[in-house]
Design a protein around this motif. Structure first.
Motif, mmCIF file in Angstrom:
data_model
loop_
_atom_site.group_PDB
_atom_site.id
_atom_site.type_symbol
_atom_site.label_atom_id
_atom_site.label_comp_id
_atom_site.label_asym_id
_atom_site.label_seq_id
_atom_site.Cartn_x
_atom_site.Cartn_y
_atom_site.Cartn_z
ATOM 1 N N THR A 155 6.504 -35.913 -7.474
ATOM 2 C CA THR A 155 7.017 -34.552 -7.318
ATOM 3 C C THR A 155 6.514 -34.008 -5.992
ATOM 4 O OG1 THR A 155 7.273 -32.414 -8.420
ATOM 5 C CG2 THR A 155 5.079 -33.382 -8.509
ATOM 6 N N TRP B 19 9.497 -28.930 -4.012
ATOM 7 C CA TRP B 19 10.466 -28.950 -5.116
ATOM 8 C C TRP B 19 10.056 -27.945 -6.187
ATOM 9 C CZ3 TRP B 19 11.191 -29.268 -10.280
ATOM 10 C CH2 TRP B 19 12.475 -29.568 -10.745
ATOM 11 N N ARG C 103 12.335 -24.682 -7.104
ATOM 12 C CA ARG C 103 13.080 -24.639 -8.371
ATOM 13 C C ARG C 103 12.475 -23.701 -9.402
ATOM 14 N NH1 ARG C 103 17.328 -28.681 -8.549
ATOM 15 N NH2 ARG C 103 17.183 -29.588 -6.479
ATOM 16 N N CYS D 165 7.912 -19.143 -27.004
ATOM 17 C CA CYS D 165 7.609 -18.218 -25.901
ATOM 18 C C CYS D 165 7.860 -16.759 -26.269
ATOM 19 C CB CYS D 165 8.435 -18.577 -24.675
ATOM 20 S SG CYS D 165 8.120 -20.242 -24.130
ATOM 21 N N ARG E 120 7.801 -35.690 -15.180
ATOM 22 C CA ARG E 120 7.755 -34.674 -14.123
ATOM 23 C C ARG E 120 8.705 -33.505 -14.389
ATOM 24 N NH1 ARG E 120 11.197 -36.946 -8.924
ATOM 25 N NH2 ARG E 120 13.149 -37.241 -10.056
ATOM 26 N N MET F 173 12.663 -31.205 -23.134
ATOM 27 C CA MET F 173 13.532 -30.069 -22.791
ATOM 28 C C MET F 173 14.745 -30.513 -21.991
ATOM 29 S SD MET F 173 12.472 -26.627 -20.742
ATOM 30 C CE MET F 173 12.137 -27.435 -19.193
ATOM 31 N N GLY G 265 16.418 -28.916 -19.344
ATOM 32 C CA GLY G 265 16.128 -27.786 -18.463
ATOM 33 C C GLY G 265 17.346 -26.968 -18.073
ATOM 34 N N ASN G 266 18.434 -27.634 -17.675
ATOM 35 C CA ASN G 266 19.640 -26.918 -17.233
ATOM 36 C C ASN G 266 20.211 -26.031 -18.340
ATOM 37 O OD1 ASN G 266 20.621 -29.812 -15.458
ATOM 38 N ND2 ASN G 266 19.876 -27.933 -14.568
ATOM 39 N N HIS H 57 9.048 -12.602 -19.715
ATOM 40 C CA HIS H 57 8.393 -13.897 -19.957
ATOM 41 C C HIS H 57 8.410 -14.685 -18.652
ATOM 42 C CE1 HIS H 57 7.322 -17.759 -21.416
ATOM 43 N NE2 HIS H 57 8.544 -18.256 -21.399
ATOM 44 N N ALA I 247 8.727 -17.853 -17.176
ATOM 45 C CA ALA I 247 9.100 -19.273 -17.306
ATOM 46 C C ALA I 247 9.485 -19.859 -15.958
ATOM 47 C CB ALA I 247 10.245 -19.437 -18.290
ATOM 48 N N ASN I 248 10.230 -19.101 -15.197
ATOM 49 C CA ASN I 248 10.797 -19.645 -13.966
ATOM 50 C C ASN I 248 11.215 -18.461 -13.095
ATOM 51 O OD1 ASN I 248 12.939 -20.446 -12.126
ATOM 52 N ND2 ASN I 248 12.970 -22.392 -13.229
ATOM 53 N N ASN J 73 4.210 -21.386 -16.826
ATOM 54 C CA ASN J 73 4.716 -20.866 -18.099
ATOM 55 C C ASN J 73 3.645 -21.058 -19.177
ATOM 56 O OD1 ASN J 73 6.009 -20.410 -20.521
ATOM 57 N ND2 ASN J 73 7.834 -21.607 -20.026
HETATM 58 N N1 ACO Z 1 9.793 -32.934 -8.980
HETATM 59 C C1 ACO Z 1 10.756 -33.462 -8.217
HETATM 60 N N2 ACO Z 1 12.011 -33.679 -8.668
HETATM 61 C C2 ACO Z 1 12.272 -33.351 -9.933
HETATM 62 C C3 ACO Z 1 11.299 -32.799 -10.790
HETATM 63 C C4 ACO Z 1 10.017 -32.606 -10.263
HETATM 64 N N3 ACO Z 1 9.004 -32.074 -10.988
HETATM 65 N N4 ACO Z 1 11.854 -32.571 -12.002
HETATM 66 C C5 ACO Z 1 13.136 -32.960 -11.923
HETATM 67 N N5 ACO Z 1 13.393 -33.438 -10.677
HETATM 68 C C6 ACO Z 1 14.651 -33.964 -10.163
HETATM 69 C C7 ACO Z 1 15.567 -34.422 -11.246
HETATM 70 O O1 ACO Z 1 15.248 -35.730 -11.639
HETATM 71 C C8 ACO Z 1 16.912 -34.319 -10.556
HETATM 72 O O2 ACO Z 1 17.068 -35.439 -9.737
HETATM 73 P P1 ACO Z 1 18.503 -36.152 -9.610
HETATM 74 O O3 ACO Z 1 19.410 -35.107 -9.043
HETATM 75 O O4 ACO Z 1 18.220 -37.292 -8.695
HETATM 76 O O5 ACO Z 1 18.869 -36.548 -11.008
HETATM 77 C C9 ACO Z 1 16.763 -33.108 -9.654
HETATM 78 O O6 ACO Z 1 15.336 -32.890 -9.507
HETATM 79 C C10 ACO Z 1 17.396 -31.840 -10.192
HETATM 80 O O7 ACO Z 1 17.038 -31.684 -11.550
HETATM 81 P P2 ACO Z 1 17.562 -30.497 -12.399
HETATM 82 O O8 ACO Z 1 17.007 -30.616 -13.790
HETATM 83 O O9 ACO Z 1 19.031 -30.350 -12.256
HETATM 84 O O10 ACO Z 1 16.869 -29.271 -11.651
HETATM 85 P P3 ACO Z 1 17.018 -27.749 -11.922
HETATM 86 O O11 ACO Z 1 17.383 -27.047 -10.688
HETATM 87 O O12 ACO Z 1 17.795 -27.431 -13.171
HETATM 88 O O13 ACO Z 1 15.511 -27.327 -12.244
HETATM 89 C C11 ACO Z 1 14.124 -26.762 -14.099
HETATM 90 C C12 ACO Z 1 14.860 -27.868 -13.372
HETATM 91 C C13 ACO Z 1 13.100 -26.151 -13.168
HETATM 92 C C14 ACO Z 1 13.426 -27.346 -15.327
HETATM 93 C C15 ACO Z 1 15.138 -25.672 -14.508
HETATM 94 O O14 ACO Z 1 16.232 -26.255 -15.168
HETATM 95 C C16 ACO Z 1 14.555 -24.656 -15.410
HETATM 96 O O15 ACO Z 1 13.683 -23.901 -15.013
HETATM 97 N N6 ACO Z 1 15.034 -24.579 -16.658
HETATM 98 C C17 ACO Z 1 14.530 -23.602 -17.576
HETATM 99 C C18 ACO Z 1 13.301 -24.166 -18.121
HETATM 100 C C19 ACO Z 1 12.508 -23.150 -18.769
HETATM 101 O O16 ACO Z 1 12.368 -22.056 -18.261
HETATM 102 N N7 ACO Z 1 11.972 -23.534 -19.894
HETATM 103 C C20 ACO Z 1 11.173 -22.745 -20.603
HETATM 104 C C21 ACO Z 1 11.925 -21.539 -21.153
HETATM 105 S S1 ACO Z 1 11.596 -21.297 -22.732
HETATM 106 C C22 ACO Z 1 10.031 -21.470 -22.787
HETATM 107 O O17 ACO Z 1 9.344 -20.829 -22.015
HETATM 108 C C23 ACO Z 1 9.471 -22.465 -23.742
#
Ligand code: ACO
Length: 322
Positions: free
Chosen positions: A29, A33, A37, A113, A152, A212, A214-215, A249, A251-252, A279
């Motif tokens: 990671t 990134w 994100r 959460c 990751r 999870m 994530g999307n 909250h 989270a992001n 988070n």
């Molecule tokens: N480091 C580097 N690259 C990564 C990482 C990382 N830690 N994690 C994923 N990637 C890669 C993926 O493999 C993917 O690569 P690919 O395109 O080659 O397949 C690329 O990054 C994009 O991945 P996405 O999952 O599409 O990235 P996205 O922009 O959606 O971000 C994230 C991911 C941050 C998890 C986002 O979806 C998110 O925040 N979702 C909500 C999650 C959340 O808030 N959860 C908790 C809420 S509820 C609670 O609090 C329990």
């Protein structure tokens, strides 16, 4: 009329800090990134000998101090956590013992959460119906224990911590309204698939980690936070521009920014700690709230909106005058 108000706040963060650069060394990671994100820069991680009750106790003591109360004044302890010390007894009972008190009600709630806003809902109703004068509501988590450090996509997102409030009987609100909801059809999108009554295998307990999509979680979180904000403001005939502070909250950063935009809330009026804490699930709102009370941003008499979204899915809000 009997209402409840927040008489004191407190929080606790474990000493150990893990930065994004630290994570770069153990997984594929990058700081860039993670920040781009999620907005997260670092997170606190509990020491091996620290349990959720240790974090909760420290936060509770701070909240009691600010409220000017002794532990004996507490009539009920509610802890929102997804990471209890033990299957049973409840972490709230452990905290009660460690506060040196006996007899008052003490129980845990599990709404992921959203647990803290669920806890405020219960505590407010308890006080308004004459159940007691002072209720400790704590959100406390050691999410690092549920984190798969080889994944990751989730490992970079979570941290440990605790936040607490003392909710106290009063003759004017205080808590103006609370709203809680859930929709169990989204179980598969965000879960720890091992539990006690299903899929439990003691030899594989170490594999009980957060999973999870994530999307999908992201999309639902943004839409749901918008609807809960409208529900809360409409119910109370309050214009969004009357809010002094938004405490979401944590989270992001992208979810927080989207929710703030819908509320037409300038970011200076939004409490953000996700950069420093990541988070922390049920702990995130009371932690963020305590930070902003103690640094002097949030003042007595101001109008606040708490909003949460989490696994279940669960979601909820609290509108209050501090
Ligand atoms: N480091 C580097 N690259 C990564 C990482 C990382 N830690 N994690 C994923 N990637 C890669 C993926 O493999 C993917 O690569 P690919 O395109 O080659 O397949 C690329 O990054 C994009 O991945 P996405 O999952 O599409 O990235 P996205 O922009 O959606 O971000 C994230 C991911 C941050 C998890 C986002 O979806 C998110 O925040 N979702 C909500 C999650 C959340 O808030 N959860 C908790 C809420 S509820 C609670 O609090 C329990």
């Amino acid at each position: 009329m009997t209402y409840s108000r927040i008489a004191g706040t407190g929080s606790y963060l474990p000493e150990k800090v893990v930065t994004n650069s630290d994570l770069e060394k153990v997984m594929d990671t990058s700081d860039e990134w993670i920040q781009e994100r999620t907005g997260i820069k670092r997170r606190h991680i509990a020491a091996d000998d620290q349990a959720t009750s240790d974090l909760a106790l420290a936060a509770a003591n701070e909240a009691l101090d600010m409220a000017g109360l002794a532990a004996e004044d507490i009539d009920l302890i509610i802890i929102a956590t997804t990471t209890p010390d033990k299957v049973f007894p409840g972490t709230a009972c452990i905290v009660q013992r460690r506060l040196g008190i006996r007899g008052c009600g003490a129980f845990d709630i599990q709404a992921a959460c959203s647990g803290f806003v669920y806890g405020l809902d219960l505590a407010d109703r308890h006080i308004r119906t004459g159940g007691g004068k002072n209720v400790l509501v704590i959100g406390a988590e050691t999410l690092s224990r549920l984190t798969n450090w080889e994944d990751r996509t989730t490992a970079v997102l979570f941290g440990d911590g605790a936040g607490a409030v003392v909710l106290q009987e009063t003759d004017e609100p205080g808590i103006i309204s609370t709203h809680i909801h859930a929709d169990g059809q989204y179980e598969d999108l965000l879960q720890v698939p091992q539990g006690v009554s299903q899929g439990y295998d003691i030899t594989r307990a170490g594999e009980a980690f957060i999973q999870m999509n994530g999307n999908a979680v992201f999309r639902r979180a943004v839409a749901t936070l918008d609807s809960i904000a409208r529900e809360t403001l409409d119910k109370n005939n309050i214009d969004k521009h009357d809010l002094d502070w938004f405490v979401p909250h944590q989270a992001n950063m992208r979810i927080i920014t989207a929710a703030a935009k819908k509320l037409d809330m300038p970011m200076e009026r939004v409490i953000v700690t996700v950069d420093e804490h990541a988070n922390t699930s049920a702990a995130s709102i009371p932690l963020a709230f305590d930070v902003a009370v103690r640094d002097g941003r949030i003042k007595r008499g101001e109008l606040l909106l708490f909003e949460a979204f989490g696994a279940g899915f669960t979601w909820g809000s609290t509108l209050l005058r501090f």
